[in-house]
Write an enzyme that holds these catalytic residues in place. Structure first.
Site, PDB file in Angstrom:
ATOM      1  N   LYS A 144       0.994  -2.767   8.989  1.00  8.23           N
ATOM      2  CA  LYS A 144       2.141  -1.843   9.043  1.00  8.23           C
ATOM      3  C   LYS A 144       3.341  -2.631   9.556  1.00  8.23           C
ATOM      4  O   LYS A 144       3.334  -3.112  10.691  1.00  8.23           O
ATOM      5  CB  LYS A 144       1.793  -0.683   9.974  1.00  8.23           C
ATOM      6  CG  LYS A 144       2.758   0.482   9.979  1.00  8.23           C
ATOM      7  CD  LYS A 144       2.170   1.605  10.845  1.00  8.23           C
ATOM      8  CE  LYS A 144       3.037   2.848  10.851  1.00  8.23           C
ATOM      9  NZ  LYS A 144       2.423   3.921  11.671  1.00  8.23           N
ATOM     10  N   ASP A 160       0.548  15.474  15.020  1.00  5.52           N
ATOM     11  CA  ASP A 160       0.921  15.390  13.598  1.00  5.52           C
ATOM     12  C   ASP A 160      -0.317  15.330  12.704  1.00  5.52           C
ATOM     13  O   ASP A 160      -0.406  14.509  11.796  1.00  5.52           O
ATOM     14  CB  ASP A 160       1.824  14.184  13.339  1.00  5.52           C
ATOM     15  CG  ASP A 160       2.565  14.289  12.005  1.00  5.52           C
ATOM     16  OD1 ASP A 160       2.668  15.424  11.476  1.00  5.52           O
ATOM     17  OD2 ASP A 160       3.028  13.256  11.497  1.00  5.52           O
ATOM     18  N   LEU A 210       0.821  -1.212   0.000  1.00 10.56           N
ATOM     19  CA  LEU A 210       0.000   0.000   0.000  1.00 10.56           C
ATOM     20  C   LEU A 210       0.847   1.252   0.000  1.00 10.56           C
ATOM     21  O   LEU A 210       0.462   2.280  -0.558  1.00 10.56           O
ATOM     22  CB  LEU A 210      -0.933   0.010   1.217  1.00 10.56           C
ATOM     23  CG  LEU A 210      -1.995  -1.098   1.269  1.00 10.56           C
ATOM     24  CD1 LEU A 210      -2.773  -1.021   2.576  1.00 10.56           C
ATOM     25  CD2 LEU A 210      -2.941  -0.975   0.086  1.00 10.56           C
ATOM     26  N   GLY A 211       1.997   1.195   0.657  1.00 10.45           N
ATOM     27  CA  GLY A 211       2.845   2.378   0.713  1.00 10.45           C
ATOM     28  C   GLY A 211       4.126   2.102   1.455  1.00 10.45           C
ATOM     29  O   GLY A 211       4.288   1.052   2.092  1.00 10.45           O
ATOM     30  N   GLU A 212       5.062   3.036   1.372  1.00  9.78           N
ATOM     31  CA  GLU A 212       6.357   2.899   2.029  1.00  9.78           C
ATOM     32  C   GLU A 212       6.777   4.235   2.587  1.00  9.78           C
ATOM     33  O   GLU A 212       6.549   5.280   1.970  1.00  9.78           O
ATOM     34  CB  GLU A 212       7.401   2.386   1.032  1.00  9.78           C
ATOM     35  CG  GLU A 212       8.780   2.204   1.641  1.00  9.78           C
ATOM     36  CD  GLU A 212       9.760   1.581   0.657  1.00  9.78           C
ATOM     37  OE1 GLU A 212      10.941   1.992   0.685  1.00  9.78           O
ATOM     38  OE2 GLU A 212       9.347   0.700  -0.129  1.00  9.78           O
ATOM     39  N   GLY A 213       7.374   4.225   3.782  1.00  9.63           N
ATOM     40  CA  GLY A 213       7.849   5.454   4.395  1.00  9.63           C
ATOM     41  C   GLY A 213       9.160   5.206   5.114  1.00  9.63           C
ATOM     42  O   GLY A 213       9.742   4.128   5.021  1.00  9.63           O
ATOM     43  N   THR A 214       9.618   6.198   5.846  1.00 12.70           N
ATOM     44  CA  THR A 214      10.883   6.053   6.572  1.00 12.70           C
ATOM     45  C   THR A 214      10.778   4.981   7.650  1.00 12.70           C
ATOM     46  O   THR A 214      11.761   4.351   8.002  1.00 12.70           O
ATOM     47  CB  THR A 214      11.263   7.390   7.233  1.00 12.70           C
ATOM     48  OG1 THR A 214      10.160   7.843   8.040  1.00 12.70           O
ATOM     49  CG2 THR A 214      11.571   8.444   6.190  1.00 12.70           C
ATOM     50  N   ARG A 235       6.974  -0.330   5.819  1.00 15.62           N
ATOM     51  CA  ARG A 235       5.989  -0.460   4.742  1.00 15.62           C
ATOM     52  C   ARG A 235       4.628  -0.823   5.311  1.00 15.62           C
ATOM     53  O   ARG A 235       4.533  -1.386   6.400  1.00 15.62           O
ATOM     54  CB  ARG A 235       6.413  -1.547   3.752  1.00 15.62           C
ATOM     55  CG  ARG A 235       7.687  -1.237   2.979  1.00 15.62           C
ATOM     56  CD  ARG A 235       7.880  -2.221   1.836  1.00 15.62           C
ATOM     57  NE  ARG A 235       9.070  -1.890   1.056  1.00 15.62           N
ATOM     58  CZ  ARG A 235      10.214  -2.559   1.110  1.00 15.62           C
ATOM     59  NH1 ARG A 235      10.307  -3.619   1.908  1.00 15.62           N
ATOM     60  NH2 ARG A 235      11.244  -2.197   0.384  1.00 15.62           N
ATOM     61  N   VAL A 236       3.580  -0.507   4.535  1.00 16.82           N
ATOM     62  CA  VAL A 236       2.232  -0.935   4.866  1.00 16.82           C
ATOM     63  C   VAL A 236       1.762  -1.854   3.748  1.00 16.82           C
ATOM     64  O   VAL A 236       1.834  -1.494   2.567  1.00 16.82           O
ATOM     65  CB  VAL A 236       1.261   0.247   5.040  1.00 16.82           C
ATOM     66  CG1 VAL A 236      -0.143  -0.259   5.348  1.00 16.82           C
ATOM     67  CG2 VAL A 236       1.747   1.158   6.153  1.00 16.82           C
TER      68      VAL A 236
END
Length: 468
Positions: A160, A257, A136-140, A143-144
């Site tokens: 997550k 946030d 679904l997505g990737e961040g620092t 991943r999800v």
């Protein structure tokens, strides 16, 4: 195929002379988007949402049984019953893909890449429960993944998977603590915060299972060419956001946030319209939303970091390092509502001094009391912001920012009510900023037919302490 209907009245009477300005500003906004994404972790830290996917031909039951047989063969070759039990405990969590090979004797192996991400692919199964479908997505943080939860009747969930890096693992533990307290005080998920189903440690990777949601309100805006939401959509999303964050505040928690990326639609299906310029314009069918990403959420009794919030939604007391509490969330909400209404960010900057100059241009001078009390005296000179209006930065602020009410798209009463609400949320001094309990009683929320009644029927319950 999406239903297409004729362009109607949801355009909010936007005048022709306003639209070119919107487009010019949005072009700059898109050009600066790379820096926006870099500041909050590639923009994917909150990807709980579903994208298109193609289920593979992997059979969970068949491969699950084959892997169990392979493990048992391996255990018998390893020796004693005692060692067998110890190994079973250690390898209870595994990825079936690592077992699938030409050699029937290969041991289960969980591998990370050089950045600490878990190496996994579609068809892998974690905890003998979560079958990975797609990313679904990737961040620092990690991943999800979209997964099938075989213990929830095959329901799809967002999993997550945190990097095997200690600082991210610790942040995940803090987020889990917050989510557990939220679940404890809101077991029926009535307060519009994302629901955590499960969590576990998978070979050094903290994993959190969430309800599967749709696009974030920012991603929908982006995919819609930054065309803003209608006033009625802004009203409903604003009301839900205030309800959810009010629940957090009453339970001694500050999100810290809040931003459009962290507000997700429950379902982001849309209809397509064509505006006066014959351009496609998407209208989301349902504006039901959830607040996500509690990785930075802080209870009143916990340590408060000096700097919080993504830059564009950061309150002045945070920039001036004067300490912060729940009102910093209210400031963020004010910035979010502006962005929903106009389609671009209110404070598009990455520099503290320029940020303060934008605030003064839009909201008026920083109060002298805050200037006297701040530790950041370097931003001021003789009790005023130290800012050169004739510099290139000064010209940028002057050309791209203007007093708040001049951003109105219509003189209709409901538009003025929205800006009155935003002004209350963007009060410089935290003690004078509009509390969310008062915000929910604002006339802006009374002008929408049936909206407040529909959302209020969620059986709001407050004043419960989840901080201990």
């Amino acid at each position: 195929m999406k239903h297409i209907h004729v362009y109607g009245e949801n355009y909010d009477n936007r005048s022709a002379d306003r639209r070119p300005y919107d487009r010019r500003y949005c072009e700059g906004y898109r050009r600066m988007e790379f820096s926006r994404e870099r500041e909050h972790g590639a923009g994917a830290a909150d990807c709980y949402y579903a994208r298109d996917f193609s289920p593979g031909g992997y059979s969970y039951r068949r491969d699950h049984e084959r892997d169990r047989s392979e493990r048992d063969d391996s255990y018998r070759r390893k020796g004693s019953r005692r060692k067998h039990k110890r190994r079973r405990r250690r390898t209870r969590s595994y990825s079936p893909s690592t077992s699938r090979s030409d050699s029937r004797t290969q041991a289960v192996c969980v591998r990370d890449d050089e950045e600490g991400h878990l190496i996994c692919r579609s068809g892998d199964v974690l905890q003998e429960r979560y079958e990975i479908v797609s990313t679904l997505g990737e961040g620092t943080f990690g991943r999800v993944m979209r997964c099938i939860d075989h213990r929830r009747g095959g329901a799809h969930v967002a999993l997550k998977i945190i990097k095997n890096v200690e600082k991210y693992k610790e942040a995940a533990r803090l987020e889990i603590n917050v989510l557990e307290k939220i679940n404890e005080k809101d077991p029926e998920n009535k307060h519009l915060c994302v629901q955590m189903f499960d969590w576990f440690d998978y070979h050094g990777h903290m994993c959190i299972s969430f309800e599967l949601l749709a696009l974030s309100t920012f991603d929908f805006l982006k995919e819609n060419n930054y065309l803003p939401y209608s006033i009625s959509q802004v009203r409903h999303m604003a009301y839900q956001l205030c309800l959810a964050v009010k629940f957090l505040h009453e339970n001694k928690l500050t999100h810290t946030d809040l931003k459009p990326e962290n507000i997700l639609f429950v379902n982001s299906d849309f209809t397509m319209t064509y505006n006066v310029e014959k351009r496609e314009e998407r209208t989301v069918k349902s504006t039901a939303v959830r607040v996500v990403d509690f990785g930075s959420a802080t209870f009143d009794h916990e340590h408060h970091s000096t700097i919080v919030s993504t830059r564009h939604y950061r309150a002045p007391e945070v920039i001036l390092e004067m300490g912060w509490s729940q009102p910093c969330d209210v400031w963020s909400i004010g910035c979010i509502l502006f962005e929903y209404y106009l389609g671009f960010t209110l404070f598009q900057t990455h520099d503290n001094r320029e940020h303060l100059a934008m605030m003064e241009r839009i909201l008026g001078p920083v109060p002298s009391r805050m200037i006297r009390k701040t530790r950041k005296q370097k931003y001021f000179y003789h009790g005023r912001l130290d800012w050169d209006e004739n510099s290139s930065a000064g010209r940028y602020v002057r050309e791209n920012c203007k007093p708040l009410r001049r951003y109105l798209l219509s003189e209709a009463e409901e538009h003025h009510q929205l800006f009155d609400l935003i002004e209350g949320m963007l009060e410089y001094e935290p003690t004078k900023r509009l509390p969310l309990a008062s915000a929910l009683r604002h006339p802006f929320f009374q002008s929408g037919s049936g909206m407040a009644e529909q959302t209020a029927s969620k059986n709001w319950e407050g004043n419960r302490d989840i901080s201990r």
